[in-house]
Design a protein around this motif. Structure first.
Motif, short mmCIF file in Angstrom:
data_model
loop_
_atom_site.label_atom_id
_atom_site.label_comp_id
_atom_site.label_asym_id
_atom_site.label_seq_id
_atom_site.Cartn_x
_atom_site.Cartn_y
_atom_site.Cartn_z
N LYS A 52 -7.20 -3.08 -0.05
CA LYS A 52 -7.25 -1.61 -0.05
C LYS A 52 -7.50 -1.05 1.35
N GLY A 53 -8.48 -1.60 2.04
CA GLY A 53 -8.82 -1.11 3.37
C GLY A 53 -7.71 -1.36 4.38
N THR A 54 -7.12 -2.55 4.34
CA THR A 54 -6.04 -2.89 5.27
C THR A 54 -4.81 -2.03 5.03
N VAL A 55 -4.44 -1.86 3.77
CA VAL A 55 -3.28 -1.04 3.43
C VAL A 55 -3.53 0.42 3.81
N SER A 56 -4.73 0.91 3.55
CA SER A 56 -5.08 2.29 3.91
C SER A 56 -4.95 2.52 5.41
N ALA A 57 -5.48 1.60 6.19
CA ALA A 57 -5.43 1.73 7.65
C ALA A 57 -3.99 1.74 8.15
N ASN A 58 -3.14 0.90 7.56
CA ASN A 58 -1.73 0.85 7.94
C ASN A 58 -1.00 2.15 7.60
N LEU A 59 -1.28 2.69 6.42
CA LEU A 59 -0.64 3.95 6.01
C LEU A 59 -1.09 5.10 6.90
N GLU A 60 -2.35 5.07 7.29
CA GLU A 60 -2.87 6.13 8.15
C GLU A 60 -2.14 6.14 9.49
N LYS A 61 -1.79 4.96 9.99
CA LYS A 61 -1.08 4.85 11.27
C LYS A 61 0.37 5.32 11.15
N LYS A 62 0.98 5.07 9.98
CA LYS A 62 2.41 5.35 9.80
C LYS A 62 2.71 6.75 9.30
N THR A 63 1.72 7.46 8.79
CA THR A 63 1.96 8.77 8.17
C THR A 63 0.93 9.79 8.66
N ASN A 64 0.97 10.97 8.05
CA ASN A 64 0.01 12.03 8.37
C ASN A 64 -1.21 11.99 7.45
N ILE A 65 -1.34 10.95 6.66
CA ILE A 65 -2.40 10.87 5.66
C ILE A 65 -3.70 10.35 6.28
N VAL A 66 -4.85 10.80 5.75
CA VAL A 66 -6.16 10.44 6.29
C VAL A 66 -6.89 9.52 5.31
N GLN A 67 -7.48 8.47 5.82
CA GLN A 67 -8.22 7.52 4.98
C GLN A 67 -9.66 7.97 4.80
N ILE A 68 -10.09 8.03 3.54
CA ILE A 68 -11.50 8.23 3.23
C ILE A 68 -12.02 6.92 2.66
N SER A 69 -12.77 6.18 3.46
CA SER A 69 -13.30 4.89 3.02
C SER A 69 -14.79 5.03 2.74
N THR A 70 -15.16 4.91 1.48
CA THR A 70 -16.59 4.99 1.15
C THR A 70 -17.34 3.85 1.82
N GLY A 71 -16.68 2.68 1.92
CA GLY A 71 -17.33 1.54 2.57
C GLY A 71 -17.66 1.83 4.02
#
Length: 214
Positions: A16-35
């Motif tokens: 989840k964290g790795t995929v989120s970080a990759n998507l954040e780099k490729k798009t305009n979306i922002v990751q909210i990681s509770t961890g």
């Protein structure tokens, strides 16, 4: 252009964290990681951080009342800026999912990263990170060139307490009892998409982009 928010579901170590970080780099979306939020509180040794550290190191989940408030504040701040976001690590229980519904949180899809339990156990047991720069390594898939030291700043790598074998087993038990029911919860809402997370990260990202981009 991403026009939907994302909720990720999956076992600890499903990516989840790795995929989120990759998507954040490729798009305009922002990751909210509770961890990440929890680890920042722990690092700063706040009153909340000390409480969270005891809970996390035992392999348990942080109580809903703490997590809900943190997530609500982050969501409201991003919505004011008209930004789409990824919820990584939330919700983890039905109660948290119902809390989200109460915030009129509607424009989202749920991505379930499906993975084999033995792959998860291997991933987590081989995961190390640098306490200085926070870079994460894996003995099999992303080994530091200077192991057991960070290849960036040469700080000695350590393993998170909740990645120790006994804590991993407890985390998987907690997931089975508390988080797995969310799969049916979101399936009933026609929000759920299942992605095979045993594969290469590039294939996973491609499949998710097909879902969230018009």
């Amino acid at each position: 252009m991403v026009n939907k928010n994302i909720i990720f579901l999956g076992m600890p170590g499903s990516g989840k964290g790795t995929v989120s970080a990759n998507l954040e780099k490729k798009t305009n979306i922002v990751q909210i990681s509770t961890g990440d939020i929890f680890r920042e509180e722990i690092k700063n040794k706040t009153k909340l951080g000390i409480e969270i550290q005891k809970i996390v190191e035992s392999g348990s989940y942080v109580p809903d009342n703490i997590t809900n408030e943190i997530v609500k504040n982050k969501i409201f701040a991003l919505e004011k800026e008209n930004k789409k976001f990824i919820l990584d690590g939330f919700p983890r229980t039905i109660h948290q999912a119902q809390f989200l519904d109460g915030l009129n949180f509607n424009n989202y899809v749920v991505i379930y990263l499906s993975i084999d339990a033995d792959v998860v156990i291997k991933r987590l047991s081989e995961r190390f990170f640098c306490p200085k720069c926070k870079r994460t390594y894996n003995l099999s898939s992303f080994r530091s060139k200077k192991h057991p030291y960070c290849e960036i700043d040469e700080t000695q790598l350590i393993q998170r307490a909740d990645d120790q074998p006994e804590a991993v087993k407890k985390r998987l038990d907690v997931y089975e009892n508390q988080t797995k029911p969310l799969i049916d919860f979101y399936k009933d809402k026609n929000k759920l998409f299942t992605i095979d997370s045993n594969r290469n990260i590039d294939l996973i990202i491609k499949d998710i982009l097909d879902i969230i981009i018009d």
